[in-house]
Design a protein around this motif. Structure first.
Motif, PDB file in Angstrom:
ATOM      1  N   TRP A  57      20.477 -74.066  -4.196  1.00  0.00           N
ATOM      2  CA  TRP A  57      19.483 -73.927  -5.266  1.00  0.00           C
ATOM      3  C   TRP A  57      18.138 -73.411  -4.772  1.00  0.00           C
ATOM      4  CZ3 TRP A  57      19.557 -74.354 -10.513  1.00  0.00           C
ATOM      5  CH2 TRP A  57      20.741 -74.835 -11.078  1.00  0.00           C
ATOM      6  N   ARG A  58      17.872 -73.497  -3.476  1.00  0.00           N
ATOM      7  CA  ARG A  58      16.528 -73.185  -2.975  1.00  0.00           C
ATOM      8  C   ARG A  58      16.060 -71.778  -3.321  1.00  0.00           C
ATOM      9  NH1 ARG A  58      16.180 -74.779   2.953  1.00  0.00           N
ATOM     10  NH2 ARG A  58      18.222 -75.703   2.834  1.00  0.00           N
ATOM     11  N   ASP A  59      16.927 -70.798  -3.208  1.00  0.00           N
ATOM     12  CA  ASP A  59      16.546 -69.419  -3.509  1.00  0.00           C
ATOM     13  C   ASP A  59      16.440 -69.159  -5.007  1.00  0.00           C
ATOM     14  OD1 ASP A  59      16.389 -68.789  -0.836  1.00  0.00           O
ATOM     15  OD2 ASP A  59      18.434 -68.010  -0.735  1.00  0.00           O
ATOM     16  N   ARG A  60      16.914 -70.078  -5.812  1.00  0.00           N
ATOM     17  CA  ARG A  60      16.871 -69.905  -7.262  1.00  0.00           C
ATOM     18  C   ARG A  60      15.581 -70.451  -7.878  1.00  0.00           C
ATOM     19  NH1 ARG A  60      22.769 -72.145  -8.761  1.00  0.00           N
ATOM     20  NH2 ARG A  60      22.073 -71.702 -10.881  1.00  0.00           N
ATOM     21  N   LEU A  61      14.785 -71.139  -7.072  1.00  0.00           N
ATOM     22  CA  LEU A  61      13.529 -71.709  -7.540  1.00  0.00           C
ATOM     23  C   LEU A  61      12.371 -70.800  -7.138  1.00  0.00           C
ATOM     24  CD1 LEU A  61      14.037 -75.437  -6.523  1.00  0.00           C
ATOM     25  CD2 LEU A  61      14.459 -74.386  -8.745  1.00  0.00           C
ATOM     26  N   PRO A  62      11.254 -70.883  -7.868  1.00  0.00           N
ATOM     27  CA  PRO A  62      10.079 -70.116  -7.446  1.00  0.00           C
ATOM     28  C   PRO A  62       9.630 -70.564  -6.058  1.00  0.00           C
ATOM     29  CG  PRO A  62       9.624 -71.410  -9.443  1.00  0.00           C
ATOM     30  CD  PRO A  62      11.022 -71.700  -9.040  1.00  0.00           C
ATOM     31  N   ALA A  63       9.056 -69.646  -5.318  1.00  0.00           N
ATOM     32  CA  ALA A  63       8.596 -69.957  -3.959  1.00  0.00           C
ATOM     33  C   ALA A  63       7.457 -70.978  -3.998  1.00  0.00           C
ATOM     34  CB  ALA A  63       8.122 -68.682  -3.268  1.00  0.00           C
ATOM     35  N   LYS A  64       7.332 -71.734  -2.925  1.00  0.00           N
ATOM     36  CA  LYS A  64       6.224 -72.680  -2.780  1.00  0.00           C
ATOM     37  C   LYS A  64       4.926 -71.884  -2.621  1.00  0.00           C
ATOM     38  CE  LYS A  64       9.171 -75.547   0.038  1.00  0.00           C
ATOM     39  NZ  LYS A  64       9.420 -75.978   1.410  1.00  0.00           N
ATOM     40  N   ASP A  65       3.863 -72.364  -3.258  1.00  0.00           N
ATOM     41  CA  ASP A  65       2.567 -71.736  -3.018  1.00  0.00           C
ATOM     42  C   ASP A  65       1.875 -72.459  -1.861  1.00  0.00           C
ATOM     43  OD1 ASP A  65       1.324 -74.039  -4.046  1.00  0.00           O
ATOM     44  OD2 ASP A  65       0.784 -73.088  -5.940  1.00  0.00           O
ATOM     45  N   ALA A  66       0.707 -71.976  -1.485  1.00  0.00           N
ATOM     46  CA  ALA A  66      -0.010 -72.534  -0.328  1.00  0.00           C
ATOM     47  C   ALA A  66      -0.384 -73.998  -0.532  1.00  0.00           C
ATOM     48  CB  ALA A  66      -1.254 -71.703  -0.043  1.00  0.00           C
ATOM     49  N   ASN A  67      -0.747 -74.390  -1.751  1.00  0.00           N
ATOM     50  CA  ASN A  67      -1.106 -75.784  -2.014  1.00  0.00           C
ATOM     51  C   ASN A  67       0.078 -76.715  -1.823  1.00  0.00           C
ATOM     52  OD1 ASN A  67      -3.770 -75.185  -2.650  1.00  0.00           O
ATOM     53  ND2 ASN A  67      -3.321 -74.918  -4.822  1.00  0.00           N
ATOM     54  N   GLU A  68       1.233 -76.316  -2.341  1.00  0.00           N
ATOM     55  CA  GLU A  68       2.423 -77.143  -2.179  1.00  0.00           C
ATOM     56  C   GLU A  68       2.813 -77.242  -0.710  1.00  0.00           C
ATOM     57  OE1 GLU A  68       7.001 -77.597  -3.857  1.00  0.00           O
ATOM     58  OE2 GLU A  68       5.821 -75.843  -4.454  1.00  0.00           O
ATOM     59  N   GLU A  69       2.774 -76.127  -0.002  1.00  0.00           N
ATOM     60  CA  GLU A  69       3.091 -76.132   1.434  1.00  0.00           C
ATOM     61  C   GLU A  69       2.172 -77.102   2.182  1.00  0.00           C
ATOM     62  OE1 GLU A  69       5.401 -74.795   3.289  1.00  0.00           O
ATOM     63  OE2 GLU A  69       6.196 -73.088   2.186  1.00  0.00           O
ATOM     64  N   ALA A  70       0.877 -77.064   1.849  1.00  0.00           N
ATOM     65  CA  ALA A  70      -0.089 -77.933   2.523  1.00  0.00           C
ATOM     66  C   ALA A  70       0.202 -79.406   2.252  1.00  0.00           C
ATOM     67  CB  ALA A  70      -1.511 -77.584   2.080  1.00  0.00           C
ATOM     68  N   MET A  71       0.506 -79.747   1.012  1.00  0.00           N
ATOM     69  CA  MET A  71       0.805 -81.147   0.673  1.00  0.00           C
ATOM     70  C   MET A  71       2.055 -81.627   1.401  1.00  0.00           C
ATOM     71  SD  MET A  71      -1.558 -82.488  -1.065  1.00  0.00           S
ATOM     72  CE  MET A  71      -0.687 -84.023  -1.005  1.00  0.00           C
ATOM     73  N   LEU A  72       3.056 -80.785   1.479  1.00  0.00           N
ATOM     74  CA  LEU A  72       4.313 -81.180   2.124  1.00  0.00           C
ATOM     75  C   LEU A  72       4.137 -81.425   3.624  1.00  0.00           C
ATOM     76  CD1 LEU A  72       6.802 -78.906   0.200  1.00  0.00           C
ATOM     77  CD2 LEU A  72       6.685 -81.412   0.122  1.00  0.00           C
ATOM     78  N   SER A  91      13.407 -74.439 -16.906  1.00  0.00           N
ATOM     79  CA  SER A  91      13.944 -73.406 -17.793  1.00  0.00           C
ATOM     80  C   SER A  91      15.451 -73.636 -17.868  1.00  0.00           C
ATOM     81  CB  SER A  91      13.652 -72.003 -17.252  1.00  0.00           C
ATOM     82  OG  SER A  91      14.409 -71.761 -16.088  1.00  0.00           O
ATOM     83  N   ASP A  92      16.099 -72.924 -18.759  1.00  0.00           N
ATOM     84  CA  ASP A  92      17.555 -73.050 -18.879  1.00  0.00           C
ATOM     85  C   ASP A  92      18.256 -72.757 -17.558  1.00  0.00           C
ATOM     86  OD1 ASP A  92      17.329 -73.695 -21.575  1.00  0.00           O
ATOM     87  OD2 ASP A  92      17.693 -71.642 -22.253  1.00  0.00           O
ATOM     88  N   ASP A  93      17.639 -71.929 -16.715  1.00  0.00           N
ATOM     89  CA  ASP A  93      18.237 -71.570 -15.430  1.00  0.00           C
ATOM     90  C   ASP A  93      18.404 -72.759 -14.489  1.00  0.00           C
ATOM     91  OD1 ASP A  93      18.288 -68.926 -16.266  1.00  0.00           O
ATOM     92  OD2 ASP A  93      16.416 -68.417 -15.247  1.00  0.00           O
ATOM     93  N   LEU A  94      17.707 -73.853 -14.752  1.00  0.00           N
ATOM     94  CA  LEU A  94      17.801 -75.027 -13.879  1.00  0.00           C
ATOM     95  C   LEU A  94      18.868 -76.020 -14.328  1.00  0.00           C
ATOM     96  CD1 LEU A  94      14.088 -75.843 -13.001  1.00  0.00           C
ATOM     97  CD2 LEU A  94      15.702 -74.329 -11.848  1.00  0.00           C
ATOM     98  N   ASP A  95      19.570 -75.707 -15.407  1.00  0.00           N
ATOM     99  CA  ASP A  95      20.605 -76.610 -15.890  1.00  0.00           C
ATOM    100  C   ASP A  95      21.644 -76.856 -14.796  1.00  0.00           C
ATOM    101  OD1 ASP A  95      21.713 -78.165 -18.079  1.00  0.00           O
ATOM    102  OD2 ASP A  95      23.349 -76.695 -18.086  1.00  0.00           O
ATOM    103  N   GLY A  96      21.890 -78.119 -14.506  1.00  0.00           N
ATOM    104  CA  GLY A  96      22.863 -78.491 -13.478  1.00  0.00           C
ATOM    105  C   GLY A  96      22.257 -78.770 -12.115  1.00  0.00           C
ATOM    106  N   LEU A  97      20.951 -78.609 -11.970  1.00  0.00           N
ATOM    107  CA  LEU A  97      20.278 -78.872 -10.700  1.00  0.00           C
ATOM    108  C   LEU A  97      20.434 -80.341 -10.327  1.00  0.00           C
ATOM    109  CD1 LEU A  97      18.340 -78.047  -8.389  1.00  0.00           C
ATOM    110  CD2 LEU A  97      16.447 -78.468  -9.972  1.00  0.00           C
TER     111      LEU A  97
END
Length: 106
Positions: A57-72, A91-97
């Motif tokens: 699923w990782r490639d199907r999600l939007p990329a992490k931005d700099a803020n998210e990277e910093a928090m992680l 979105s509907d694309d995440l159904d089944g995640l």
């Protein structure tokens, strides 16, 4: 709307439906998913909504931005699978995640 499953460290699962446009965190908080505390309310400033995303699923999600990277970087159990659920809009694309929760959030 998407059905998303959360799994805790003991293997217990909870599947919820989240409306399009909400973040995964918002849907999880509304459904009272244990382990999604969301202390900052979705401001990307606490990392208490961290989840592990499966490899397929990782490639199907939007990329992490700099803020998210910093928090992680400050999360003791973060790894390459880690995402902040407040930063992923549904979105509907995440159904089944299927997401796993870190032991530190139980």
């Amino acid at each position: 709307m998407a059905k998303i499953t959360f799994q805790d460290n003991n293997g217990k699962e909870q599947t919820i439906e989240i409306s399009n446009g909400l973040s995964i965190m918002e849907g999880a908080v509304r459904a009272m998913v244990p382990g999604i505390d969301a202390d900052c309310g979705g401001a990307c400033s606490c990392a208490t909504c961290m989840v592990y995303v499966p490899d397929d699923w990782r490639d199907r999600l939007p990329a992490k931005d700099a803020n998210e990277e910093a928090m992680l970087q400050f999360c003791p159990h973060a790894d390459e699978r880690s995402r902040l659920s407040c930063q992923i809009n549904v979105s509907d694309d995440l159904d089944g995640l299927r997401l796993s929760l870190p032991e530190s959030q139980h």
